[in-house]
Design an enzyme around this catalytic site. Structure first.
Site, PDB file in Angstrom:
ATOM      1  N   HIS A   1      25.082  37.353  45.380  1.00 48.96           N
ATOM      2  CA  HIS A   1      25.153  38.478  46.155  1.00 48.96           C
ATOM      3  C   HIS A   1      23.738  38.943  46.721  1.00 48.96           C
ATOM      4  O   HIS A   1      22.994  39.490  46.169  1.00 48.96           O
ATOM      5  CB  HIS A   1      25.646  39.406  44.915  1.00 48.96           C
ATOM      6  CG  HIS A   1      25.848  40.813  45.436  1.00 48.96           C
ATOM      7  ND1 HIS A   1      26.516  41.225  46.632  1.00 48.96           N
ATOM      8  CD2 HIS A   1      25.309  42.025  45.248  1.00 48.96           C
ATOM      9  CE1 HIS A   1      26.763  42.454  46.910  1.00 48.96           C
ATOM     10  NE2 HIS A   1      25.784  42.851  45.787  1.00 48.96           N
TER      11      HIS A   1
ATOM     12  N   GLY B  12      29.769  39.982  44.621  1.00 45.20           N
ATOM     13  CA  GLY B  12      29.463  41.265  45.184  1.00 45.20           C
ATOM     14  C   GLY B  12      30.307  41.535  46.215  1.00 45.20           C
ATOM     15  O   GLY B  12      30.959  40.923  46.931  1.00 45.20           O
ATOM     16  N   SER B  13      30.158  42.821  47.146  1.00 42.91           N
ATOM     17  CA  SER B  13      30.852  43.093  48.140  1.00 42.91           C
ATOM     18  C   SER B  13      30.677  42.324  49.282  1.00 42.91           C
ATOM     19  O   SER B  13      31.806  42.130  49.853  1.00 42.91           O
ATOM     20  CB  SER B  13      30.853  44.894  48.608  1.00 42.91           C
ATOM     21  OG  SER B  13      29.319  44.745  48.679  1.00 42.91           O
TER      22      SER B  13
ATOM     23  N   GLU C 271      30.528  39.411  49.302  1.00 49.24           N
ATOM     24  CA  GLU C 271      30.958  37.898  49.093  1.00 49.24           C
ATOM     25  C   GLU C 271      32.501  37.921  49.085  1.00 49.24           C
ATOM     26  O   GLU C 271      33.035  36.910  49.077  1.00 49.24           O
ATOM     27  CB  GLU C 271      30.721  37.352  47.741  1.00 49.24           C
ATOM     28  CG  GLU C 271      28.903  36.913  47.804  1.00 49.24           C
ATOM     29  CD  GLU C 271      27.899  38.105  47.987  1.00 49.24           C
ATOM     30  OE1 GLU C 271      27.123  38.146  48.789  1.00 49.24           O
ATOM     31  OE2 GLU C 271      28.334  39.177  47.199  1.00 49.24           O
TER      32      GLU C 271
ATOM     33  N   HIS D 186       0.145  20.476  32.346  1.00 50.29           N
ATOM     34  CA  HIS D 186       0.564  21.758  32.042  1.00 50.29           C
ATOM     35  C   HIS D 186      -1.133  22.381  31.295  1.00 50.29           C
ATOM     36  O   HIS D 186      -1.420  22.961  32.210  1.00 50.29           O
ATOM     37  CB  HIS D 186       1.584  21.790  30.721  1.00 50.29           C
ATOM     38  CG  HIS D 186       1.950  23.107  30.465  1.00 50.29           C
ATOM     39  ND1 HIS D 186       2.877  23.439  29.569  1.00 50.29           N
ATOM     40  CD2 HIS D 186       1.691  24.412  31.045  1.00 50.29           C
ATOM     41  CE1 HIS D 186       3.174  24.754  29.377  1.00 50.29           C
ATOM     42  NE2 HIS D 186       2.503  25.426  30.134  1.00 50.29           N
TER      43      HIS D 186
ATOM     44  N   GLU E 118      23.241  36.266  37.641  1.00 51.99           N
ATOM     45  CA  GLU E 118      23.031  35.341  38.584  1.00 51.99           C
ATOM     46  C   GLU E 118      22.024  33.980  38.132  1.00 51.99           C
ATOM     47  O   GLU E 118      22.110  32.847  38.495  1.00 51.99           O
ATOM     48  CB  GLU E 118      22.410  35.524  40.105  1.00 51.99           C
ATOM     49  CG  GLU E 118      23.360  36.538  40.784  1.00 51.99           C
ATOM     50  CD  GLU E 118      23.411  37.954  40.511  1.00 51.99           C
ATOM     51  OE1 GLU E 118      24.388  38.702  41.319  1.00 51.99           O
ATOM     52  OE2 GLU E 118      22.910  38.544  39.555  1.00 51.99           O
TER      53      GLU E 118
ATOM     54  N   GLY F   1       9.833  24.810  33.206  1.00 51.00           N
ATOM     55  CA  GLY F   1       9.411  25.553  32.077  1.00 51.00           C
ATOM     56  C   GLY F   1       9.884  26.840  32.149  1.00 51.00           C
ATOM     57  O   GLY F   1       9.588  27.748  31.078  1.00 51.00           O
TER      58      GLY F   1
END
Length: 529
Positions: free
Chosen positions: A70, A25-26, A28, A281, A47, A401
């Site tokens: 970002h 993004g800007s 970065e 679980h 991402e 998971g």
């Protein structure tokens, strides 16, 4: 003058981190502009996919991977995938671009408000340097924290006006640093473990993902052979720490309290190595441990040791501990456990194949050192029963998971293992969480083979609905998705198969290709229980 950016790239280079996974993004762009030629940027279209690729890459290499997100929104997009990295003890250095320092307090657009809090509790540490000159040291700190046991992700937020600042004197010695840990247990610490195992009438060994991460699989085999112990893999296994072809191999423990306890009733000593005790679980209450059974636990993670509900724990280097135990225990005169028997696959009619039959064919065709990245959650038991996994680093599964790991991780694992073939076995429900990984695989010519098991439903959830007696649950069917068309749209060759002979031919061709391939298979629905 050495800039913060120059010092940071030199630091990454000195630590062998020259592959960057990101979606820019800007905020970065100042860091990424004029990136050194010896660095490689792997672009993901979301991402979550970026994080999954980096997770797979870092697990497969055993080294830290660098992720560039970002600001706050990109970090938020990656948080679901970050849960898997946290529970896999994956060493990730995660950077996020921040607004310029004068704008942060005003909450200007793309400010990462309270940046250090955002990724917690899914990181070992989180920081935003107090000044530009502290960026290289903070980055060095992040690298060394991420790679020390227990390994894990670390987060650093960097204002984008810092990169062109003078790095100052604090950065001069950073690239030459090293940090090591000595985790070898003493004989005195191991003596209770050795004594208990030596006197046990019927011990059992339970292995976790950290054994495979430490590449200590052969040491686990040596210990099991010396004591003639059956071997289970800890529940919800994200890696394969023991050869599935070994006669002592029993499979993966169920992820329930009563289910595990029932399997331990015949054993007087349970040794758990490289896993939590236990990652339960489904809630099936009962006694945590049979009354006459002793549990011993060796882990590199102090948190795992502290929160376990039973057993005597030792925090130590997993590989060193296994080696020392093998040397310390006497050879047992018990017979080796008898090899288990796996039932033949059921027959499926028409154009729908049984997953069990698909796995048997994959096992027949795939190279012996193939790597499997699995995210077909309803078929996990059938997969473990039918795939021969004999080499370290042969299996990866989402440790928390959280779906969306499989397709991106397969790309990252293949990128890290150019000399082994990676087969991603992905459920149709799971595939949609990380489908854009196909584009990265096509653009980078990463020859992953994606096998999509399409049963038109969230199969694992259907099984849970039955177990939980939840009737008429909406949203469990996902019909009408053409994965071949999606793959073609992202630039990946694809084929739909309806019978085993065709699958054999398509898979053989895909494994010989130098670019990614997707194979879609309509399958029956089976229960993971």
């Amino acid at each position: 003058m050495t800039t913060v950016k120059q010092a940071s790239y030199e630091l990454l280079r000195a630590n062998g981190i020259t592959t960057i996974f990101g979606n820019p993004g800007s905020n970065e762009l100042p860091f990424l502009g004029a990136m050194p030629e010896d660095f490689r940027y792997i672009l993901g279209l979301h991402e979550g996919v970026v994080m999954g690729m980096a997770d797979g890459f870092a697990q497969a290499t055993g080294k830290a991977a660098f992720v560039n997100l970002h600001a706050a929104s990109g970090t938020g997009n990656a948080m679901g995938a970050l849960t898997n990295a946290w529970y896999s003890h994956t060493p990730l250095v995660i950077s996020a671009g921040q607004q310029v320092r004068p704008s942060i307090g005003m909450e200007s657009m793309l400010s990462n408000v309270d940046a250090t809090t955002l990724p917690r509790p899914l990181v070992k540490a989180s920081s935003e340097p107090a000044c530009a000159e502290d960026v290289p040291r903070s980055l060095s700190h992040a690298i060394h924290i991420a790679t020390q046991d227990p390994k894990g992700p670390v987060y650093i937020s960097v204002p984008y006006d810092d990169w062109d600042a003078d790095a100052g004197e604090v950065s001069v010695n950073l690239a030459g640093r090293s940090v090591q840990a000595a985790g070898t247990p003493s004989r005195q610490q191991l003596e209770p473990f050795i004594g208990a195992l030596a006197s046990a009438a019927n011990p059992v060994l339970v292995l976790g993902p950290d054994v495979d991460a430490a590449r200590a699989n052969h040491q686990a085999v040596a210990l099991a052979d010396k004591l003639k112990m059956p071997v289970w893999v800890a529940p919800s296994a994200p890696r394969c720490p023991f050869p599935t072809t070994h006669p002592s191999f029993r499979g993966v423990l169920p992820a329930s309290i009563s289910g595990i306890s029932a399997l331990f009733k015949e054993h007087d000593v349970v040794l758990v190595v490289g896993a939590p005790v236990f990652r339960y679980h489904q809630f099936e209450p009962g006694e945590f441990l049979p009354a006459e059974t002793t549990l011993l636990h060796i882990t590199g993670d102090p948190g795992e040791a502290a929160r376990a509900p039973m057993g005597a724990a030792l925090v130590a280097d997993v590989s060193e501990a296994l080696q020392a135990l093998t040397e310390g225990v006497p050879e047992s005169d018990r017979p080796l456990p008898a090899a288990r028997i796996v039932a033949p696959p059921p027959r499926a009619g028409g154009t729908v194949l049984a997953p069990e039959a698909v796995f048997e064919l994959i096992n027949e065709v795939a190279p012996r050192d193939a790597v499997y990245v699995n995210e077909a959650t309803s078929t996990v038991g059938a997969l473990w029963d039918r795939l021969d996994m004999t080499h370290p680093g042969s299996y990866y599964f989402p440790a928390s998971g959280g779906l969306g790991f499989g397709m991106p991780a397969a790309v990252g694992v293949q990128l890290a293992n150019p000399n082994r073939r990676v087969i991603g076995i992905i459920g149709d429900g799971s595939a949609n969480y990380g489908i854009t990984a196909l584009w990265t695989a096509a653009q980078e010519k990463i020859p992953v083979v994606f096998v999509i098991l399409n049963n038109g439903t969230y199969g694992a959830l259907q099984a849970f609905a039955t177990k939980l007696k939840a009737e008429n649950v909406p949203g469990l069917s996902v019909p009408g998705i053409d994965f071949c068309a999606l793959a073609n749209g992202y630039g990946v060759q694809a084929a739909k198969v309806t019978e085993l002979n065709d699958l054999k031919q398509k898979l053989t061709t895909a494994l010989e290709a130098e670019e990614p391939t997707l194979i879609e298979i309509m399958t029956t629905t089976i229960s993971p229980f």
